[in-house]
Scaffold this motif. Structure first.
Motif, PDB file in Angstrom:
ATOM      1  N   ASN A 111       0.813  -1.208   0.000  1.00 47.67           N
ATOM      2  CA  ASN A 111       0.000   0.000   0.000  1.00 47.67           C
ATOM      3  C   ASN A 111       0.850   1.262   0.000  1.00 47.67           C
ATOM      4  OD1 ASN A 111      -2.401  -1.527   0.158  1.00 47.67           O
ATOM      5  ND2 ASN A 111      -2.131  -1.765   2.384  1.00 47.67           N
ATOM      6  N   VAL A 112       2.124   1.127   0.307  1.00 51.12           N
ATOM      7  CA  VAL A 112       3.018   2.272   0.389  1.00 51.12           C
ATOM      8  C   VAL A 112       3.887   2.310  -0.859  1.00 51.12           C
ATOM      9  CG1 VAL A 112       4.828   3.391   1.740  1.00 51.12           C
ATOM     10  CG2 VAL A 112       3.007   2.111   2.898  1.00 51.12           C
ATOM     11  N   LEU A 113       4.005   3.492  -1.445  1.00 51.41           N
ATOM     12  CA  LEU A 113       4.814   3.638  -2.649  1.00 51.41           C
ATOM     13  C   LEU A 113       6.276   3.326  -2.358  1.00 51.41           C
ATOM     14  CD1 LEU A 113       5.105   4.582  -5.610  1.00 51.41           C
ATOM     15  CD2 LEU A 113       5.486   6.901  -4.716  1.00 51.41           C
ATOM     16  N   ILE A 114       6.853   2.492  -3.222  1.00 45.73           N
ATOM     17  CA  ILE A 114       8.274   2.162  -3.122  1.00 45.73           C
ATOM     18  C   ILE A 114       8.953   2.695  -4.375  1.00 45.73           C
ATOM     19  CG2 ILE A 114       9.984   0.331  -2.899  1.00 45.73           C
ATOM     20  CD1 ILE A 114       7.842  -1.413  -1.668  1.00 45.73           C
ATOM     21  N   PRO A 115       9.839   3.662  -4.237  1.00 51.70           N
ATOM     22  CA  PRO A 115      10.499   4.249  -5.410  1.00 51.70           C
ATOM     23  C   PRO A 115      11.567   3.312  -5.971  1.00 51.70           C
ATOM     24  CG  PRO A 115      11.283   5.299  -3.412  1.00 51.70           C
ATOM     25  CD  PRO A 115      10.238   4.330  -2.987  1.00 51.70           C
ATOM     26  N   ALA A 116      11.117   2.303  -6.708  1.00 53.40           N
ATOM     27  CA  ALA A 116      12.030   1.351  -7.341  1.00 53.40           C
ATOM     28  C   ALA A 116      11.505   1.049  -8.737  1.00 53.40           C
ATOM     29  CB  ALA A 116      12.105   0.065  -6.521  1.00 53.40           C
ATOM     30  N   GLU A 117      12.380   0.586  -9.591  1.00 51.39           N
ATOM     31  CA  GLU A 117      11.986   0.300 -10.971  1.00 51.39           C
ATOM     32  C   GLU A 117      11.037  -0.897 -11.030  1.00 51.39           C
ATOM     33  OE1 GLU A 117      15.472  -0.060 -13.402  1.00 51.39           O
ATOM     34  OE2 GLU A 117      15.667   2.119 -13.586  1.00 51.39           O
ATOM     35  N   ASP A 118      10.208  -0.901 -12.073  1.00 48.02           N
ATOM     36  CA  ASP A 118       9.173  -1.925 -12.195  1.00 48.02           C
ATOM     37  C   ASP A 118       9.746  -3.341 -12.197  1.00 48.02           C
ATOM     38  OD1 ASP A 118       7.302   0.051 -12.248  1.00 48.02           O
ATOM     39  OD2 ASP A 118       7.031   0.042 -14.444  1.00 48.02           O
ATOM     40  N   ALA A 119      10.876  -3.538 -12.865  1.00 50.55           N
ATOM     41  CA  ALA A 119      11.457  -4.878 -12.954  1.00 50.55           C
ATOM     42  C   ALA A 119      11.825  -5.410 -11.573  1.00 50.55           C
ATOM     43  CB  ALA A 119      12.693  -4.853 -13.848  1.00 50.55           C
ATOM     44  N   LEU A 120      12.370  -4.548 -10.726  1.00 54.60           N
ATOM     45  CA  LEU A 120      12.737  -4.964  -9.382  1.00 54.60           C
ATOM     46  C   LEU A 120      11.492  -5.250  -8.547  1.00 54.60           C
ATOM     47  CD1 LEU A 120      14.772  -5.467  -7.143  1.00 54.60           C
ATOM     48  CD2 LEU A 120      14.864  -2.980  -6.742  1.00 54.60           C
ATOM     49  N   MET A 121      10.474  -4.418  -8.718  1.00 54.33           N
ATOM     50  CA  MET A 121       9.248  -4.626  -7.955  1.00 54.33           C
ATOM     51  C   MET A 121       8.549  -5.921  -8.367  1.00 54.33           C
ATOM     52  SD  MET A 121       9.283  -2.330  -5.776  1.00 54.33           S
ATOM     53  CE  MET A 121       7.678  -2.749  -5.103  1.00 54.33           C
ATOM     54  N   ALA A 122       8.616  -6.264  -9.637  1.00 57.54           N
ATOM     55  CA  ALA A 122       8.016  -7.509 -10.107  1.00 57.54           C
ATOM     56  C   ALA A 122       8.739  -8.711  -9.498  1.00 57.54           C
ATOM     57  CB  ALA A 122       8.061  -7.575 -11.626  1.00 57.54           C
ATOM     58  N   LEU A 137      17.147   2.695   0.586  1.00 55.72           N
ATOM     59  CA  LEU A 137      18.131   2.602  -0.482  1.00 55.72           C
ATOM     60  C   LEU A 137      17.881   3.659  -1.550  1.00 55.72           C
ATOM     61  CD1 LEU A 137      20.578   0.852  -1.040  1.00 55.72           C
ATOM     62  CD2 LEU A 137      19.129  -0.664  -2.412  1.00 55.72           C
ATOM     63  N   CYS A 138      16.628   3.983  -1.786  1.00 50.48           N
ATOM     64  CA  CYS A 138      16.301   5.042  -2.751  1.00 50.48           C
ATOM     65  C   CYS A 138      16.923   6.364  -2.317  1.00 50.48           C
ATOM     66  CB  CYS A 138      14.788   5.178  -2.883  1.00 50.48           C
ATOM     67  SG  CYS A 138      14.281   6.566  -3.916  1.00 50.48           S
ATOM     68  N   ILE A 152      24.519  -2.162   3.980  1.00 51.98           N
ATOM     69  CA  ILE A 152      23.625  -2.829   4.930  1.00 51.98           C
ATOM     70  C   ILE A 152      23.807  -2.224   6.319  1.00 51.98           C
ATOM     71  CG2 ILE A 152      22.885  -5.041   5.870  1.00 51.98           C
ATOM     72  CD1 ILE A 152      22.548  -4.889   2.882  1.00 51.98           C
ATOM     73  N   ARG A 153      25.066  -1.972   6.689  1.00 43.65           N
ATOM     74  CA  ARG A 153      25.329  -1.373   8.004  1.00 43.65           C
ATOM     75  C   ARG A 153      24.717   0.021   8.105  1.00 43.65           C
ATOM     76  NH1 ARG A 153      30.431  -4.096   7.650  1.00 43.65           N
ATOM     77  NH2 ARG A 153      31.374  -2.306   6.613  1.00 43.65           N
ATOM     78  N   ALA A 154      24.754   0.762   7.015  1.00 42.49           N
ATOM     79  CA  ALA A 154      24.157   2.096   7.016  1.00 42.49           C
ATOM     80  C   ALA A 154      22.652   2.004   7.256  1.00 42.49           C
ATOM     81  CB  ALA A 154      24.446   2.797   5.689  1.00 42.49           C
ATOM     82  N   TYR A 155      22.015   1.011   6.645  1.00 39.65           N
ATOM     83  CA  TYR A 155      20.574   0.840   6.836  1.00 39.65           C
ATOM     84  C   TYR A 155      20.271   0.457   8.286  1.00 39.65           C
ATOM     85  CZ  TYR A 155      15.946  -1.242   6.720  1.00 39.65           C
ATOM     86  OH  TYR A 155      14.638  -1.556   6.998  1.00 39.65           O
ATOM     87  N   LEU A 156      21.026  -0.493   8.844  1.00 39.98           N
ATOM     88  CA  LEU A 156      20.781  -0.906  10.223  1.00 39.98           C
ATOM     89  C   LEU A 156      21.021   0.245  11.193  1.00 39.98           C
ATOM     90  CD1 LEU A 156      22.399  -4.479  10.217  1.00 39.98           C
ATOM     91  CD2 LEU A 156      19.970  -3.876   9.976  1.00 39.98           C
ATOM     92  N   ALA A 157      22.028   1.076  10.905  1.00 38.05           N
ATOM     93  CA  ALA A 157      22.279   2.249  11.750  1.00 38.05           C
ATOM     94  C   ALA A 157      21.117   3.231  11.667  1.00 38.05           C
ATOM     95  CB  ALA A 157      23.581   2.927  11.336  1.00 38.05           C
ATOM     96  N   VAL A 199      20.837   6.145  -2.756  1.00 41.56           N
ATOM     97  CA  VAL A 199      21.411   6.301  -4.101  1.00 41.56           C
ATOM     98  C   VAL A 199      20.840   7.512  -4.828  1.00 41.56           C
ATOM     99  CG1 VAL A 199      21.855   3.835  -4.302  1.00 41.56           C
ATOM    100  CG2 VAL A 199      19.697   4.756  -5.180  1.00 41.56           C
ATOM    101  N   ALA A 200      19.855   8.172  -4.194  1.00 44.27           N
ATOM    102  CA  ALA A 200      19.280   9.418  -4.714  1.00 44.27           C
ATOM    103  C   ALA A 200      18.572   9.233  -6.058  1.00 44.27           C
ATOM    104  CB  ALA A 200      20.355  10.506  -4.825  1.00 44.27           C
ATOM    105  N   ARG A 201      17.904   8.074  -6.225  1.00 41.08           N
ATOM    106  CA  ARG A 201      17.095   7.827  -7.416  1.00 41.08           C
ATOM    107  C   ARG A 201      16.324   6.529  -7.187  1.00 41.08           C
ATOM    108  NH1 ARG A 201      19.901   3.734  -9.313  1.00 41.08           N
ATOM    109  NH2 ARG A 201      22.195   3.798  -9.287  1.00 41.08           N
ATOM    110  N   PRO A 202      15.362   6.203  -8.061  1.00 39.56           N
ATOM    111  CA  PRO A 202      14.663   4.929  -7.920  1.00 39.56           C
ATOM    112  C   PRO A 202      15.642   3.748  -7.950  1.00 39.56           C
ATOM    113  CG  PRO A 202      13.477   6.340  -9.423  1.00 39.56           C
ATOM    114  CD  PRO A 202      14.779   7.038  -9.121  1.00 39.56           C
ATOM    115  N   VAL A 203      15.385   2.783  -7.104  1.00 43.25           N
ATOM    116  CA  VAL A 203      16.306   1.656  -6.962  1.00 43.25           C
ATOM    117  C   VAL A 203      16.217   0.717  -8.158  1.00 43.25           C
ATOM    118  CG1 VAL A 203      16.996  -0.269  -5.475  1.00 43.25           C
ATOM    119  CG2 VAL A 203      15.999   1.804  -4.467  1.00 43.25           C
TER     120      VAL A 203
END
Length: 311
Positions: free
Chosen positions: A3-14, A48-49, A69-74, A52-56
């Motif tokens: 239900n929440v928008l995820i800024p990632a490319e369609d191929a990755l979301m599929a 991650l979006c 990964i460590r940056a995300y956990l932090a 990297v400052a753009r859709p994943v």
């Protein structure tokens, strides 16, 4: 589910949708686990979006390093997530990346190199002295047969009065109590032997049971017997304790092993030193015993305030 928008490319979301469907149809994980993995990977992709400052893209997933990964956990920890939550986050991300890797779509080396955050040790949950003593009395037991009530009281009394593990108590023999001993020789984990004082109340409880038990007790055979005369199993004592919890209004934390915790905690509260308690419990390492310092911090501070010369 998403239900929440995820800024990632369609191929990755599929691919992510396919992975989630696989968790349901092939691995048949529980709904709450799948929902948790969906939420964990969604939060990671949103982070991650921004990272990297753009859709994943799938290439971003393939290029993930342990530092990412460590940056995300932090980031999650800064937001208030605790170690257990972070461990689950990492499990969801790892599952997704491994699924991609098996299909030749990404490299999961970065997430494989990450260790789950160290989980905090849960402190023992001791009973208060009144409840522990009540469990150790035959007249508190629920069993209709007097000898079974005496048996249960004797076992509970040994767990609380001597700090025994349930397996150690059930491994005792009548010969261990011959001649009214003042101590017991206990063989615990790793075949390590220790001597524990036998309180008069615990000896009396065992003698009451021996007097009432309707079966012949071999000197070197099991001391505690079940209703049919066979060696008593720990599951029976667990069940008896469960019934006692309801009767005495005790919490779910009141288990046979909690009586051993209570033994250590109450000794510490009365001024016992950790080295002695370590020996009585049969702990190989003092660090194992030191967990009890977290149980009764108030008492330790009281002793410090009273005894320190610079108070």
């Amino acid at each position: 589910m998403e239900n929440v928008l995820i800024p990632a490319e369609d191929a990755l979301m599929a691919l992510r949708r396919d992975w989630l469907e696989t968790l349901d149809s092939e691995r048949r994980l529980a709904d709450h686990t799948i929902n948790a993995y969906e939420r964990d990977t969604r939060q990671f992709l949103q982070f991650l979006c921004r990272h990297v400052a753009r859709p994943v893209r799938l290439s971003d997933i393939d290029a993930l390093r342990p530092a990412d990964i460590r940056a995300y956990l932090a980031f999650r920890r800064k937001g208030g997530a605790e170690a257990r939550t972070l461990g689950r986050d990492l499990a969801g991300i790892r599952s997704f990346l491994r699924w991609l890797e098996k299909r030749g779509l990404a490299n999961a080396a970065g997430v494989r190199a990450m260790r789950a955050p160290k989980q905090p040790k849960s402190l023992p949950k001791p009973l208060n002295a009144e409840d522990a003593l009540a469990l150790s009395r035959a007249d508190s037991q629920l069993a209709e047969e007097p000898w079974i009530a005496a048996r249960n009281a004797a076992v509970f009394c040994l767990l609380y009065g001597c700090g025994l593990r349930i397996s150690e108590a059930l491994g005792l023999t009548p010969a261990d109590f011959a001649g009214a001993p003042q101590s017991l020789r206990i063989t615990g984990k790793g075949s390590k032997t220790r001597i524990v004082p036998l309180l008069p109340a615990a000896l009396a409880a065992v003698n009451d049971y021996i007097r009432l038990v309707p079966y012949h007790l071999e000197p070197e055979g099991p001391l505690f017997l079940g209703a049919r005369g066979k060696k008593l199993q720990s599951a029976i004592i667990q069940r008896e304790m469960q019934a006692m919890r309801g009767a005495l209004g005790l919490s779910d934390k009141a288990t046979p092993h909690a009586l051993r915790h209570s033994f250590a905690t109450h000794l510490l509260a009365a001024g016992g030193d950790l080295r002695t308690i370590q020996e009585l419990l049969g702990h190989a390492s003092l660090s194992t015993t030191q967990v009890y310092t977290g149980v009764d911090t108030g008492r330790l501070l009281e002793i410090y305030d009273r005894a320190h010369p610079r108070k």
